[in-house]
Design an enzyme around this catalytic site. Structure first.
Site, PDB file in Angstrom:
ATOM      1  N   HIS A 182       0.908  -1.161   0.000  1.00  0.00           N
ATOM      2  CA  HIS A 182       0.000   0.000   0.000  1.00  0.00           C
ATOM      3  C   HIS A 182       0.943   1.206   0.000  1.00  0.00           C
ATOM      4  O   HIS A 182       2.157   1.054  -0.169  1.00  0.00           O
ATOM      5  CB  HIS A 182      -0.889  -0.075   1.251  1.00  0.00           C
ATOM      6  CG  HIS A 182      -2.097   0.817   1.202  1.00  0.00           C
ATOM      7  ND1 HIS A 182      -2.010   2.170   1.380  1.00  0.00           N
ATOM      8  CD2 HIS A 182      -3.416   0.549   0.992  1.00  0.00           C
ATOM      9  CE1 HIS A 182      -3.218   2.706   1.286  1.00  0.00           C
ATOM     10  NE2 HIS A 182      -4.097   1.745   1.036  1.00  0.00           N
ATOM     11  N   TRP A 186       2.021   5.211   4.623  1.00  0.00           N
ATOM     12  CA  TRP A 186       1.040   4.761   5.618  1.00  0.00           C
ATOM     13  C   TRP A 186       1.327   3.346   6.119  1.00  0.00           C
ATOM     14  O   TRP A 186       1.102   3.036   7.281  1.00  0.00           O
ATOM     15  CB  TRP A 186      -0.372   4.772   5.020  1.00  0.00           C
ATOM     16  CG  TRP A 186      -0.854   6.098   4.539  1.00  0.00           C
ATOM     17  CD1 TRP A 186      -0.878   7.270   5.254  1.00  0.00           C
ATOM     18  CD2 TRP A 186      -1.380   6.412   3.240  1.00  0.00           C
ATOM     19  NE1 TRP A 186      -1.397   8.274   4.486  1.00  0.00           N
ATOM     20  CE2 TRP A 186      -1.719   7.784   3.245  1.00  0.00           C
ATOM     21  CE3 TRP A 186      -1.618   5.669   2.080  1.00  0.00           C
ATOM     22  CZ2 TRP A 186      -2.265   8.430   2.134  1.00  0.00           C
ATOM     23  CZ3 TRP A 186      -2.162   6.316   0.981  1.00  0.00           C
ATOM     24  CH2 TRP A 186      -2.483   7.670   1.015  1.00  0.00           C
ATOM     25  N   TYR A 212       4.021   6.800  -3.124  1.00  0.00           N
ATOM     26  CA  TYR A 212       3.161   7.898  -3.569  1.00  0.00           C
ATOM     27  C   TYR A 212       4.012   9.162  -3.725  1.00  0.00           C
ATOM     28  O   TYR A 212       4.923   9.404  -2.924  1.00  0.00           O
ATOM     29  CB  TYR A 212       2.083   8.191  -2.530  1.00  0.00           C
ATOM     30  CG  TYR A 212       0.819   7.364  -2.593  1.00  0.00           C
ATOM     31  CD1 TYR A 212       0.841   6.006  -2.324  1.00  0.00           C
ATOM     32  CD2 TYR A 212      -0.415   7.954  -2.887  1.00  0.00           C
ATOM     33  CE1 TYR A 212      -0.341   5.254  -2.345  1.00  0.00           C
ATOM     34  CE2 TYR A 212      -1.593   7.210  -2.911  1.00  0.00           C
ATOM     35  CZ  TYR A 212      -1.546   5.860  -2.644  1.00  0.00           C
ATOM     36  OH  TYR A 212      -2.703   5.122  -2.661  1.00  0.00           O
ATOM     37  N   HIS A 248       4.459   6.621  -7.610  1.00  0.00           N
ATOM     38  CA  HIS A 248       3.008   6.425  -7.551  1.00  0.00           C
ATOM     39  C   HIS A 248       2.227   7.724  -7.749  1.00  0.00           C
ATOM     40  O   HIS A 248       1.666   8.284  -6.808  1.00  0.00           O
ATOM     41  CB  HIS A 248       2.667   5.746  -6.226  1.00  0.00           C
ATOM     42  CG  HIS A 248       1.358   5.004  -6.224  1.00  0.00           C
ATOM     43  ND1 HIS A 248       1.215   3.714  -6.691  1.00  0.00           N
ATOM     44  CD2 HIS A 248       0.120   5.370  -5.814  1.00  0.00           C
ATOM     45  CE1 HIS A 248      -0.038   3.318  -6.552  1.00  0.00           C
ATOM     46  NE2 HIS A 248      -0.730   4.318  -6.017  1.00  0.00           N
ATOM     47  N   GLU A 286      -0.253   5.822 -12.422  1.00  0.00           N
ATOM     48  CA  GLU A 286      -1.522   5.940 -13.149  1.00  0.00           C
ATOM     49  C   GLU A 286      -1.778   7.359 -13.609  1.00  0.00           C
ATOM     50  O   GLU A 286      -2.414   8.144 -12.898  1.00  0.00           O
ATOM     51  CB  GLU A 286      -2.686   5.492 -12.252  1.00  0.00           C
ATOM     52  CG  GLU A 286      -2.712   4.005 -11.975  1.00  0.00           C
ATOM     53  CD  GLU A 286      -3.936   3.566 -11.185  1.00  0.00           C
ATOM     54  OE1 GLU A 286      -4.721   4.436 -10.721  1.00  0.00           O
ATOM     55  OE2 GLU A 286      -4.112   2.351 -11.035  1.00  0.00           O
ATOM     56  N   TYR A 347      -9.266  -3.596 -11.715  1.00  0.00           N
ATOM     57  CA  TYR A 347      -9.938  -3.947 -10.457  1.00  0.00           C
ATOM     58  C   TYR A 347     -11.130  -4.813 -10.842  1.00  0.00           C
ATOM     59  O   TYR A 347     -11.960  -4.415 -11.661  1.00  0.00           O
ATOM     60  CB  TYR A 347     -10.298  -2.675  -9.675  1.00  0.00           C
ATOM     61  CG  TYR A 347      -9.053  -2.187  -8.932  1.00  0.00           C
ATOM     62  CD1 TYR A 347      -8.848  -2.501  -7.599  1.00  0.00           C
ATOM     63  CD2 TYR A 347      -8.041  -1.519  -9.599  1.00  0.00           C
ATOM     64  CE1 TYR A 347      -7.682  -2.143  -6.940  1.00  0.00           C
ATOM     65  CE2 TYR A 347      -6.860  -1.159  -8.949  1.00  0.00           C
ATOM     66  CZ  TYR A 347      -6.689  -1.476  -7.615  1.00  0.00           C
ATOM     67  OH  TYR A 347      -5.526  -1.136  -6.967  1.00  0.00           O
ATOM     68  N   GLU A 373      -0.419  -3.590 -11.003  1.00  0.00           N
ATOM     69  CA  GLU A 373      -1.389  -3.429  -9.908  1.00  0.00           C
ATOM     70  C   GLU A 373      -2.749  -3.939 -10.355  1.00  0.00           C
ATOM     71  O   GLU A 373      -3.221  -3.592 -11.432  1.00  0.00           O
ATOM     72  CB  GLU A 373      -1.490  -1.936  -9.530  1.00  0.00           C
ATOM     73  CG  GLU A 373      -2.398  -1.668  -8.348  1.00  0.00           C
ATOM     74  CD  GLU A 373      -2.595  -0.175  -8.109  1.00  0.00           C
ATOM     75  OE1 GLU A 373      -1.595   0.563  -7.942  1.00  0.00           O
ATOM     76  OE2 GLU A 373      -3.768   0.262  -8.105  1.00  0.00           O
ATOM     77  N   SER A 413      -8.521  -1.673   6.793  1.00  0.00           N
ATOM     78  CA  SER A 413      -9.857  -2.221   6.753  1.00  0.00           C
ATOM     79  C   SER A 413     -10.523  -1.836   5.424  1.00  0.00           C
ATOM     80  O   SER A 413     -11.362  -0.950   5.360  1.00  0.00           O
ATOM     81  CB  SER A 413     -10.609  -1.687   7.971  1.00  0.00           C
ATOM     82  OG  SER A 413     -11.935  -2.000   7.876  1.00  0.00           O
ATOM     83  N   GLU A 414     -10.090  -2.465   4.353  1.00  0.00           N
ATOM     84  CA  GLU A 414     -10.715  -2.311   3.029  1.00  0.00           C
ATOM     85  C   GLU A 414     -10.535  -3.648   2.309  1.00  0.00           C
ATOM     86  O   GLU A 414      -9.551  -4.357   2.557  1.00  0.00           O
ATOM     87  CB  GLU A 414     -10.105  -1.145   2.231  1.00  0.00           C
ATOM     88  CG  GLU A 414      -8.625  -1.279   1.922  1.00  0.00           C
ATOM     89  CD  GLU A 414      -8.037  -0.096   1.131  1.00  0.00           C
ATOM     90  OE1 GLU A 414      -8.707   0.947   0.994  1.00  0.00           O
ATOM     91  OE2 GLU A 414      -6.904  -0.239   0.647  1.00  0.00           O
TER      92      GLU A 414
END
Ligand code: IDC
Length: 445
Positions: A182, A186, A212, A248, A286, A347, A373, A413-414
């Site tokens: 990720h 973070w 990022y 990123h 992206e 995705y 990704e 939490s995703e």
């Protein structure tokens, strides 16, 4: 009291104190045996001990370092990043009834106390919450332990691109599979050697370090983020993995807006990893918003020579417009460099057959594709998980021998996160720590 007697008394006190510490603390030579996972007799979170130096340990929970704040019995312990401070170090005291206690280096009258209610600092006493037992290391056989990749850079060496296929040093097709981090700003704690080695034990041979640019990433803290990125790359290299250095771009839409910073960054990082066959460079995650393929091309033509100047053999991955979906546009107007691959992201809950058609078109025109990704969720990183759609995608990728990295190795939490909240990947990843997405993905490395 005379000055001399006073000093003598003082040294006697110091000597006694030193002897006491020597009796209670574990001698340095034997100390490393206390590295590993521990649980208190009152239950609660598992705590991982790692030897720092000479009998002093750092304790972590979910990758964060336990840190003493206020020295008061019952004070809650903080979970912080590792700063090598006294308040983050502990010695080990053997308990006569079995087990050990962890004594704070900030004040040796206080010990770690863990119950189901949390992690606390308490006055040193022989109570269950302060007595810890080593817990078994995570299961090795079916994955879960920390290992090196069996099918990584030591086996395949420098990669290159032949036609549309990624090949190894002997010219044999190679397919890389693994996890993307990720955002390192973070969830950098899930980009450790232990966490990456845990994915290797399930069969991964690739890791992607997602740095990022915006959202408190590299552009807000160049030194700090560069250090985190290098730590992640070094960790992957130490595990015999291939590793993608990902610039990123996301909310900052057009890579040209930071072209100068990108050139400076890639100059520095490609000099550092010039002799390292494990590293692949992804120059813009992206591009989106109004960014055209012409914009990306202009940017790539400025950045690629900077990398090639230091590391002429490295494979370079180029993002495409519309969040790395327009691989057909790149194929229609390709870059003139060799050893380049174009990036496609999907995705499973958002992108279906239309995007696979773009990939097929690109391949038919001779454009090599790398999926740096993808997620089992929808494009927000949440929703689903869409395992049926993801399976269709993975069969398509396997058919075309396309390499991939899955978003993401973290415990957020995703639904796209591979780990359940609170998981600690440093000492391995047990199957019970995998989320629904993690279970699906780790079975397919
Ligand atoms: C998402 C994260 C989410 C975070 C968000 C914004 O999952 O936790 O809040 O970014 O930083 C991408 C991006 C990737 C996204 C992911 C899911 O490359 O950064 O991560 N996604 O939205 N492209 C398509 C989807």
């Amino acid at each position: 009291m005379s000055f001399r007697r006073c000093t003598a008394r003082l040294s006697a006190i110091l000597l006694t104190a030193a002897l006491l510490t020597a009796l209670t603390a574990v001698p340095a030579a034997a100390a490393a045996k206390y590295s590993g996972a521990f649980q208190s007799k009152s239950g609660g979170a598992k705590v991982t001990a790692k030897l720092y130096r000479s009998g002093k340990y750092r304790l972590t929970v979910s990758g964060k370092t336990l840190t003493v704040g206020k020295i008061r019995s019952g004070a809650k312990l903080k979970k912080a990043s590792w700063k090598k401070k006294k308040s983050q170090l502990w010695t080990v005291k053997k308990r006569s009834g079995g087990g050990v206690s962890f004594i704070s280096c900030a004040n040796k009258n206080y010990a770690l106390s863990v119950t189901k209610k949390g992690l606390f600092l308490k006055k040193k006493r022989a109570e269950a919450s302060q007595v810890f037992k080593k817990v078994a290391a995570k299961k090795a056989a079916a994955g879960g332990a920390v290992t090196n990749a069996k099918d990584g850079a030591a086996q395949h060496g420098w990669l290159s691109v032949k036609g549309t296929q990624l090949v190894d040093a002997s010219g044999r097709p190679v397919v890389l599979h693994g996890m993307s981090s990720h955002g390192l700003q973070w969830f950098g704690n899930f980009a450790s050697s232990g966490a990456i080695g845990a994915t290797a034990s399930y069969g991964a041979n690739l890791f992607r370090a997602a740095m990022y640019t915006a959202e408190n990433g590299y552009l807000s803290d160049k030194t700090g983020m560069y250090a985190r990125l290098c730590a992640a790359v070094d960790a992957a290299v130490s595990r015999n993995m291939y590793v993608i250095i990902d610039w990123h771009i996301l909310s900052d839409t057009n890579p040209r807006s930071h072209q100068g910073e990108a050139k400076a960054f890639f100059k520095k990082v490609s000099a550092r990893y010039a002799g390292t066959p494990n590293v692949l460079y992804e120059i813009c995650n992206e591009p989106n918003g109004g960014t055209s393929w012409k914009d990306v091309k202009t940017y790539a033509e400025a950045v690629i020579p900077v990398i090639r100047n230091n590391s002429p053999r490295s494979v370079i991955l180029v993002g495409t417009p519309t969040w790395s979906q327009d691989v057909d546009l790149a194929a229609a107007d390709p870059l003139s460099f060799g050893n380049i691959m174009y990036v496609c992201h999907f995705y499973a809950g958002t992108h279906f057959a239309f995007l696979r058609e773009k990939v097929s078109t690109a391949l038919s025109k001779g454009a090599p594709i790398f999926v740096t990704e993808w997620g089992t969720s929808d494009a927000s990183g949440n929703g689903g998980v869409f395992t049926k759609e993801a399976a269709t995608w993975l069969s398509f990728l396997a058919e075309h021998k396309i390499s991939w990295a899955n978003w993401s190795l973290c415990d957020k939490s995703e639904s796209s996160a591979a780990l359940k909240p609170g998981a600690n990947a440093d000492d391995g990843i047990s199957s019970s720590e995998l989320s629904a997405s993690g279970k699906f993905v780790f079975a397919r490395f």
